[in-house]
Design a protein around this motif. Structure first.
Motif, short mmCIF file in Angstrom:
data_model
loop_
_atom_site.label_atom_id
_atom_site.label_comp_id
_atom_site.label_asym_id
_atom_site.label_seq_id
_atom_site.Cartn_x
_atom_site.Cartn_y
_atom_site.Cartn_z
N ILE B 152 1.06 -1.13 -0.28
CA ILE B 152 0.16 -0.14 0.00
C ILE B 152 1.24 1.11 0.29
O ILE B 152 1.52 2.16 0.95
N MET B 153 0.77 1.91 -1.14
CA MET B 153 1.61 3.46 -1.23
C MET B 153 0.59 4.32 -0.28
O MET B 153 -0.91 4.78 -0.31
N GLY B 154 0.78 4.74 0.85
CA GLY B 154 -0.60 5.26 1.72
C GLY B 154 0.38 5.29 3.22
O GLY B 154 1.25 4.78 3.35
N GLY B 155 -0.19 6.68 3.58
CA GLY B 155 0.25 6.66 5.27
C GLY B 155 1.29 7.60 5.72
O GLY B 155 1.71 7.53 5.21
N ASN B 156 1.84 8.14 6.58
CA ASN B 156 2.64 8.61 7.77
C ASN B 156 3.03 8.44 8.91
O ASN B 156 2.56 8.68 9.50
N PRO B 157 2.99 6.81 8.58
CA PRO B 157 3.82 6.09 9.41
C PRO B 157 4.51 7.20 10.60
O PRO B 157 5.88 7.12 10.44
N CYS B 158 4.33 7.53 11.91
CA CYS B 158 5.37 8.25 13.27
C CYS B 158 5.85 9.15 11.83
O CYS B 158 6.84 9.69 12.62
N CYS B 159 4.65 9.76 11.54
CA CYS B 159 5.04 11.67 10.80
C CYS B 159 4.24 12.15 10.40
O CYS B 159 2.93 11.73 10.33
N GLU B 160 5.12 13.65 10.29
CA GLU B 160 3.70 14.37 9.83
C GLU B 160 3.00 13.95 8.14
O GLU B 160 3.37 13.15 7.83
N GLY B 161 1.58 14.20 8.07
CA GLY B 161 1.17 14.03 7.18
C GLY B 161 1.64 14.94 5.93
O GLY B 161 2.46 15.79 6.26
N ASN B 162 1.43 14.84 4.46
CA ASN B 162 0.94 16.35 3.09
C ASN B 162 -0.13 16.97 2.95
O ASN B 162 0.18 17.45 1.82
N VAL B 163 -1.21 15.92 3.37
CA VAL B 163 -2.57 16.43 3.09
C VAL B 163 -3.42 17.16 4.34
O VAL B 163 -3.42 18.62 4.17
N HIS B 265 0.81 -3.47 14.73
CA HIS B 265 -0.87 -3.47 14.82
C HIS B 265 -0.53 -1.28 14.19
O HIS B 265 0.52 -0.75 14.25
N VAL B 266 -1.10 -1.77 13.46
CA VAL B 266 -2.33 0.41 12.89
C VAL B 266 -3.70 -0.17 12.54
O VAL B 266 -3.98 -0.80 12.09
N GLN B 267 -3.97 1.48 13.23
CA GLN B 267 -5.21 1.38 12.59
C GLN B 267 -5.55 3.23 12.31
O GLN B 267 -5.02 3.70 12.43
N ILE B 268 -5.95 3.19 11.23
CA ILE B 268 -6.90 4.18 10.49
C ILE B 268 -7.69 4.68 11.09
O ILE B 268 -9.05 4.51 12.44
N GLU B 269 -7.89 6.52 11.69
CA GLU B 269 -8.52 7.35 12.73
C GLU B 269 -9.55 7.45 11.16
O GLU B 269 -9.30 8.08 10.56
N VAL B 270 -10.89 7.17 11.66
CA VAL B 270 -11.34 8.01 11.30
C VAL B 270 -13.35 9.07 11.76
O VAL B 270 -14.07 9.42 11.25
N VAL B 271 -12.97 8.96 12.79
CA VAL B 271 -13.73 9.59 13.89
C VAL B 271 -12.77 11.28 13.95
O VAL B 271 -14.45 11.78 13.31
N SER B 272 -12.60 11.81 14.38
CA SER B 272 -11.87 13.09 13.99
C SER B 272 -11.77 13.81 12.82
O SER B 272 -11.65 13.18 12.28
N SER B 273 -11.75 14.88 12.91
CA SER B 273 -12.05 15.98 11.36
C SER B 273 -9.72 16.57 11.60
O SER B 273 -9.49 16.31 10.64
N LEU B 274 -9.46 16.02 12.96
CA LEU B 274 -8.41 17.03 13.84
C LEU B 274 -7.26 15.45 13.02
O LEU B 274 -6.52 15.93 11.98
N THR B 275 -7.60 14.47 13.39
CA THR B 275 -6.54 13.59 13.30
C THR B 275 -7.01 12.15 11.90
O THR B 275 -6.57 11.60 11.49
N ARG B 276 -8.24 13.05 10.92
CA ARG B 276 -8.58 11.99 10.36
C ARG B 276 -8.23 11.52 9.06
O ARG B 276 -6.95 12.35 8.50
N MET B 278 -5.04 9.78 9.99
CA MET B 278 -4.32 9.94 10.68
C MET B 278 -3.79 8.13 10.40
O MET B 278 -4.44 6.87 11.36
N THR B 279 -2.78 7.65 10.35
CA THR B 279 -2.24 6.01 10.60
C THR B 279 -1.82 5.92 12.13
O THR B 279 -0.65 6.21 12.21
N VAL B 280 -2.53 5.38 12.93
CA VAL B 280 -1.98 5.02 13.88
C VAL B 280 -0.91 4.10 14.24
O VAL B 280 -1.77 2.76 14.72
#
Lengths: 314, 326
Positions: B152-163, B265-276, B278-280
């Motif tokens: 999967i090309m995607g996500g920002n593991p333990c770093c800032e995002g781009n969007v 283990h990785v989960q994706i944030e879907v609840v918050s608009s701030l962290t929408r 996020m690859t946790v």
């Protein structure tokens, strides 16, 4: 010679907190410690208060007033960190029971009084714990944030994974609403996240400096930090535990040990998965005004040299 | 992962814009895999434009690989595209002529499921939002057991995002789909956007070397990324072409290009608009703590740990790119 900067330490003493404020107490040329305020965090507030008093008695500095603060976060149930620091928060070395009592005032009230009775820009808050007391003080005195010289805090994380949940650092996770309130207060904030503190590990060689000093303070902290270290070593396989909180004191004494950027930071309060995450806009992609200086790197050798040198003056 | 005697088969799911196009070339020209299908999802550009771009790129490579159109929007949210980064047509608006053939009539979801049955050991790479793959997994959860490797090309593991400060584009566009995919039990290898930064960016020298190959593919690979190059400079202040999708493809083709990796283990944030989106990532393995059970236990039971690549063989990636464009 410049006048020392007035500081208040807001803290939930485990050993790294105590190193932070004791190193400040022996730096009178640079820092005048007005008070220690305690809050629930690593352990309940009765114990953090007791630990602050114990540490001051060890250092023979019972002249410094201790104010006990919030027993629980603003909205949430208290979560503690006995898994790292032991049941008392000071496991690993038996310090005598304190002979002094904390002051009668509630810590948030004391913060307001100590800050507002001095000129604007006179006092810096040094925050080593969940930000409950600071948020309460800001709620009581809306002018507090602007009246402070600034806030230097240990908390949050940027590129480091969280240490209590995958997304959050302990201090912000315990009271995310308080952290959110502080970051939106308009105060001048310097944030020292896990990105820095996880570079500052108490290795055996560094611990040995404390042991070989042979002083009561050196011996006590050798044992206390040694206890701490066991957790990080067994859990993460690191060569030592991070000395988190003394980074705040080190920044006040020698800011050039750190490097960072003035950016926008927002604290997550709505999602269970990312609760307490500090969202740092390093590249300014959200276009919101900067509200904190986030320190991302530390000269860890310089840090330990500075802090242990000060601590061993006691 | 695969045996030398049986050819590796690959399905590519893509929101084909400029860097996707380069990744498609790398796969279609690779002697090590057989691309059995390309499925298109809305993301960088609309799904129709993505299909046009994929067909055009396949034609440049002389490939007749079937192209299947998929989801035209995320599962729950409005589509957010990235024309500002890739150009209105996704290929920097140079007016490339349409391909001579059109997409298949089968929907992408059906094509993914069919390919998983007809090609044992199928590998999948996703270069866009995960809508198609999530839909396929919802339709047939056993799909997860028939895919041998999912890059999967995607996500920002333990770093800032781009969007946003907290998220990378592909995951952020359809976080619910990403959550489904990451919880599905698929054997996922995650190539975060940060691997395409710093030294991995094609700098002026790299670009000159690619152009000096003098092939139509080399010329196209650079030219179709001209808008991306200027957008990248605006965003980061750095010059060059950042190529997340081709880097993911490089690791798919040559697994040894991943120099440092670990599984979490990785989960994706879907609840918050701030962290929408996020690859946790549970990098410090704290989710086994009882206090995290309510948020993590069910995920950790159902989902496989995700292999996260932390360090890329930069020289190896650039060498593979050049070989692909010769």
């Amino acid at each position: 010679m410049t006048t020392p900067r007035s500081v208040i330490f807001d803290t939930d003493p485990s050993p790294d907190d105590a190193v932070a404020f004791l190193a400040a107490l022996v730096s009178p040329d640079e820092l005048e410690v007005l008070a220690i305020t305690t809050v629930a965090g690593n352990v309940p507030v009765e114990l953090t208060t007791r630990n602050a008093l114990k540490a001051l008695e060890l250092a023979r500095r019972t002249d410094v007033p201790v104010y006990a603060g919030a027993a629980a976060p603003l909205v949430r149930k208290l979560i503690t960190a006995e898994h790292v620091h032991g049941r008392t928060g000071f496991d690993g070395y038996d310090l005598p029971a304190p002979t002094k009592l904390p002051q009668a005032s509630f810590a948030p009230d004391a913060i307001v009084e100590l800050v507002m009775s001095r000129p604007s820009g006179a006092v810096t808050l040094c925050c080593l714990a969940p930000l409950t007391n600071v948020a309460l003080a800001m709620a009581r005195e809306p002018r507090l944030a602007q009246h402070l010289a600034g806030i230097v805090l240990m908390g949050g994380s940027m590129s480091e994974a969280g240490n209590i949940t995958p997304a959050a650092e302990f201090n912000f996770y315990v009271d995310p609403e308080a952290a959110a309130r502080v970051f939106s207060s308009g105060a001048s904030i310097t944030m020292i996240p896990l990105d820095c503190t996880h570079q500052a590990l108490i290795t055996d060689a560094r611990l040995e400096i404390l042991r070989s000093a042979g002083t009561p303070v050196g011996t006590a902290f050798y044992h206390l930090l040694e206890f701490n270290k066991r957790f990080d070593r067994s859990k993460y396989g690191w060569p030592g535990g991070p000395l988190h909180d003394a980074t705040v004191t080190a920044y006040l004494l020698q800011p050039n040990l750190f490097d960072g950027r003035h950016v926008h930071v927002e604290i997550e309060c709505s999602s269970q998965l990312t609760l307490g995450a500090s969202v740092v806009d390093w590249w300014s992609v959200a276009g919101k005004p900067a509200n904190a200086t986030v320190l991302r790197t530390i000269d860890s050798d310089g840090y330990f040299k500075l802090i242990f040198d000060r601590l061993l003056r006691l | 992962m695969h045996h030398d005697t049986t050819p590796r088969t690959l399905l590519i799911d893509t929101d084909t814009a400029s860097d996707d196009a380069v990744a498609l070339i790398m796969a279609l020209r690779s002697p090590t895999v057989q691309v059995v299908a390309i499925t298109i999802v809305a993301g960088n550009v609309s799904v129709e434009q993505g299909a046009r771009n994929a067909l055009f790129t396949a034609e440049l490579c002389g490939s007749m690989v079937p192209v299947h159109i998929g989801a035209s929007k995320p599962l729950l949210r409005e589509l957010e595209t990235a024309e500002w980064f890739h150009g209105l047509d996704g290929l920097s608006d140079h007016g490339y002529a349409p391909a001579h053939r059109t997409a298949e009539t089968t929907h992408a979801v059906g094509a993914i499921l069919a390919a998983s049955h007809s090609h044992a050991g199928l590998e999948v790479i996703t270069l866009g939002p995960l809508t198609n793959l999530a839909m396929a997994l919802l339709r047939d959860p056993s799909l997860a057991t028939r895919i041998s490797r999912c890059v999967i090309m995607g996500g920002n593991p333990c770093c800032e995002g781009n969007v946003t400060p907290a998220a990378e584009f592909n995951i952020w566009v359809d976080p619910e789909a990403a959550r489904i995919v990451f919880a599905s039990g698929l054997p996922i290898q995650m190539i975060g956007w940060q691997l395409s930064r710093d030294e991995a960016v094609l700098d002026a020298k790299d670009i000159a070397r690619v152009l000096a190959l003098g092939t139509p593919l080399a010329e196209f690979a650079i030219r179709c990324n001209s808008t991306a190059a200027s957008a990248f400079e605006t965003q980061t202040g750095e010059q060059g072409i950042s190529l997340p999708d081709p880097i993911a493809m490089a690791v798919l083709l040559e697994p040894a290009l991943s120099l440092e990796a670990s599984s979490h283990h990785v989960q994706i944030e879907v609840v918050s608009s701030l962290t929408r989106g996020m690859t946790v990532v549970d990098r410090l393995n704290v989710t086994s703590d009882q206090r995290n059970a309510s948020v993590w236990a069910s995920n950790n039971q159902a989902a496989s740990k995700v292999e996260i690549c932390w360090k890329l063989d930069v020289a190896g990636w650039k060498a593979l790119l050049e070989r692909s464009l010769q």
